[in-house]
Design a protein around this motif. Structure first.
Motif, PDB file in Angstrom:
ATOM      1  N   LEU A   1      32.256  32.747  42.559  1.00  0.00           N
ATOM      2  CA  LEU A   1      31.412  32.965  43.730  1.00  0.00           C
ATOM      3  C   LEU A   1      30.075  33.617  43.394  1.00  0.00           C
ATOM      4  O   LEU A   1      29.245  33.827  44.272  1.00  0.00           O
ATOM      5  CB  LEU A   1      32.176  33.805  44.758  1.00  0.00           C
ATOM      6  N   GLY A   2      29.879  33.939  42.120  1.00  0.00           N
ATOM      7  CA  GLY A   2      28.612  34.520  41.701  1.00  0.00           C
ATOM      8  C   GLY A   2      28.366  35.896  42.287  1.00  0.00           C
ATOM      9  O   GLY A   2      27.237  36.225  42.651  1.00  0.00           O
ATOM     10  N   ARG A   3      29.417  36.696  42.363  1.00  0.00           N
ATOM     11  CA  ARG A   3      29.314  38.039  42.956  1.00  0.00           C
ATOM     12  C   ARG A   3      29.730  39.094  41.936  1.00  0.00           C
ATOM     13  O   ARG A   3      30.295  38.797  40.892  1.00  0.00           O
ATOM     14  CB  ARG A   3      30.238  38.159  44.183  1.00  0.00           C
ATOM     15  N   SER A   4      29.456  40.355  42.269  1.00  0.00           N
ATOM     16  CA  SER A   4      29.892  41.467  41.428  1.00  0.00           C
ATOM     17  C   SER A   4      30.946  42.258  42.185  1.00  0.00           C
ATOM     18  O   SER A   4      31.225  41.986  43.354  1.00  0.00           O
ATOM     19  CB  SER A   4      28.710  42.374  41.092  1.00  0.00           C
ATOM     20  N   ASP A   5      31.504  43.256  41.525  1.00  0.00           N
ATOM     21  CA  ASP A   5      32.529  44.051  42.204  1.00  0.00           C
ATOM     22  C   ASP A   5      31.954  44.887  43.349  1.00  0.00           C
ATOM     23  O   ASP A   5      32.678  45.576  44.053  1.00  0.00           O
ATOM     24  CB  ASP A   5      33.314  44.908  41.224  1.00  0.00           C
ATOM     25  N   ALA A   6      30.659  44.779  43.588  1.00  0.00           N
ATOM     26  CA  ALA A   6      30.042  45.456  44.731  1.00  0.00           C
ATOM     27  C   ALA A   6      30.501  44.853  46.061  1.00  0.00           C
ATOM     28  O   ALA A   6      30.206  45.391  47.113  1.00  0.00           O
ATOM     29  CB  ALA A   6      28.516  45.386  44.623  1.00  0.00           C
ATOM     30  N   VAL A   7      31.246  43.748  46.007  1.00  0.00           N
ATOM     31  CA  VAL A   7      31.746  43.128  47.238  1.00  0.00           C
ATOM     32  C   VAL A   7      32.866  43.945  47.876  1.00  0.00           C
ATOM     33  O   VAL A   7      33.158  43.777  49.059  1.00  0.00           O
ATOM     34  CB  VAL A   7      32.238  41.679  47.012  1.00  0.00           C
ATOM     35  N   ILE A   8      33.483  44.838  47.108  1.00  0.00           N
ATOM     36  CA  ILE A   8      34.584  45.643  47.635  1.00  0.00           C
ATOM     37  C   ILE A   8      34.058  46.494  48.790  1.00  0.00           C
ATOM     38  O   ILE A   8      33.070  47.204  48.657  1.00  0.00           O
ATOM     39  CB  ILE A   8      35.207  46.538  46.536  1.00  0.00           C
ATOM     40  N   GLY A   9      34.729  46.378  49.935  1.00  0.00           N
ATOM     41  CA  GLY A   9      34.325  47.106  51.130  1.00  0.00           C
ATOM     42  C   GLY A   9      33.388  46.326  52.039  1.00  0.00           C
ATOM     43  O   GLY A   9      33.138  46.718  53.166  1.00  0.00           O
ATOM     44  N   ALA A  10      32.874  45.203  51.552  1.00  0.00           N
ATOM     45  CA  ALA A  10      31.950  44.394  52.347  1.00  0.00           C
ATOM     46  C   ALA A  10      32.729  43.420  53.234  1.00  0.00           C
ATOM     47  O   ALA A  10      33.925  43.211  53.061  1.00  0.00           O
ATOM     48  CB  ALA A  10      31.013  43.624  51.421  1.00  0.00           C
ATOM     49  N   ASP A  11      32.052  42.816  54.181  1.00  0.00           N
ATOM     50  CA  ASP A  11      32.661  41.853  55.086  1.00  0.00           C
ATOM     51  C   ASP A  11      32.840  40.506  54.378  1.00  0.00           C
ATOM     52  O   ASP A  11      31.863  39.897  53.929  1.00  0.00           O
ATOM     53  CB  ASP A  11      31.783  41.670  56.333  1.00  0.00           C
ATOM     54  N   PHE A  12      34.076  40.062  54.261  1.00  0.00           N
ATOM     55  CA  PHE A  12      34.401  38.806  53.579  1.00  0.00           C
ATOM     56  C   PHE A  12      33.618  37.631  54.148  1.00  0.00           C
ATOM     57  O   PHE A  12      33.060  36.824  53.416  1.00  0.00           O
ATOM     58  CB  PHE A  12      35.900  38.536  53.690  1.00  0.00           C
ATOM     59  N   PHE A  13      33.586  37.536  55.461  1.00  0.00           N
ATOM     60  CA  PHE A  13      33.001  36.374  56.112  1.00  0.00           C
ATOM     61  C   PHE A  13      31.495  36.313  55.908  1.00  0.00           C
ATOM     62  O   PHE A  13      30.939  35.242  55.691  1.00  0.00           O
ATOM     63  CB  PHE A  13      33.364  36.361  57.596  1.00  0.00           C
ATOM     64  N   ASP A  14      30.827  37.455  55.943  1.00  0.00           N
ATOM     65  CA  ASP A  14      29.384  37.483  55.707  1.00  0.00           C
ATOM     66  C   ASP A  14      29.048  37.113  54.266  1.00  0.00           C
ATOM     67  O   ASP A  14      28.037  36.481  53.996  1.00  0.00           O
ATOM     68  CB  ASP A  14      28.809  38.858  56.037  1.00  0.00           C
ATOM     69  N   LEU A  15      29.919  37.508  53.338  1.00  0.00           N
ATOM     70  CA  LEU A  15      29.649  37.266  51.917  1.00  0.00           C
ATOM     71  C   LEU A  15      30.003  35.868  51.443  1.00  0.00           C
ATOM     72  O   LEU A  15      29.284  35.283  50.639  1.00  0.00           O
ATOM     73  CB  LEU A  15      30.431  38.266  51.060  1.00  0.00           C
ATOM     74  N   PHE A  16      31.128  35.357  51.893  1.00  0.00           N
ATOM     75  CA  PHE A  16      31.684  34.162  51.281  1.00  0.00           C
ATOM     76  C   PHE A  16      31.662  32.914  52.149  1.00  0.00           C
ATOM     77  O   PHE A  16      31.949  31.830  51.650  1.00  0.00           O
ATOM     78  CB  PHE A  16      33.117  34.427  50.824  1.00  0.00           C
TER      79      PHE A  16
END
Length: 75
Positions: A28-43
């Protein structure tokens, strides 16, 4: 979890990303900074977010093993 060759993302009942393995982050081209973020907005694409949130609610209301996976249609 980390050794899996499949992309795995653990999401809370509210849609918050709790965990994502290295494969998911790489694909998905992301970093571990996604932890705590909104899944739907990110992915999910903007057009898919409402349907994605509805799918999560339906999955939470279903019997174990009966829920459909949430898949993004956009790249």
């Amino acid at each position: 979890f980390e050794a899996a060759s499949s992309a795995l993302v653990v999401v809370s009942p509210t849609g918050e990303v709790r965990e994502a393995n290295g494969t998911a982050l790489a694909v998905l081209g992301r970093s571990d900074a996604v932890i705590g973020a909104d899944f739907f907005d990110l992915f999910l694409g903007e057009a898919e977010r409402v349907e994605g949130r509805q799918a999560l609610r339906a999955a939470l209301a279903s019997e174990p093993g009966d829920a459909e996976p949430i898949l993004a249609r956009e790249g």
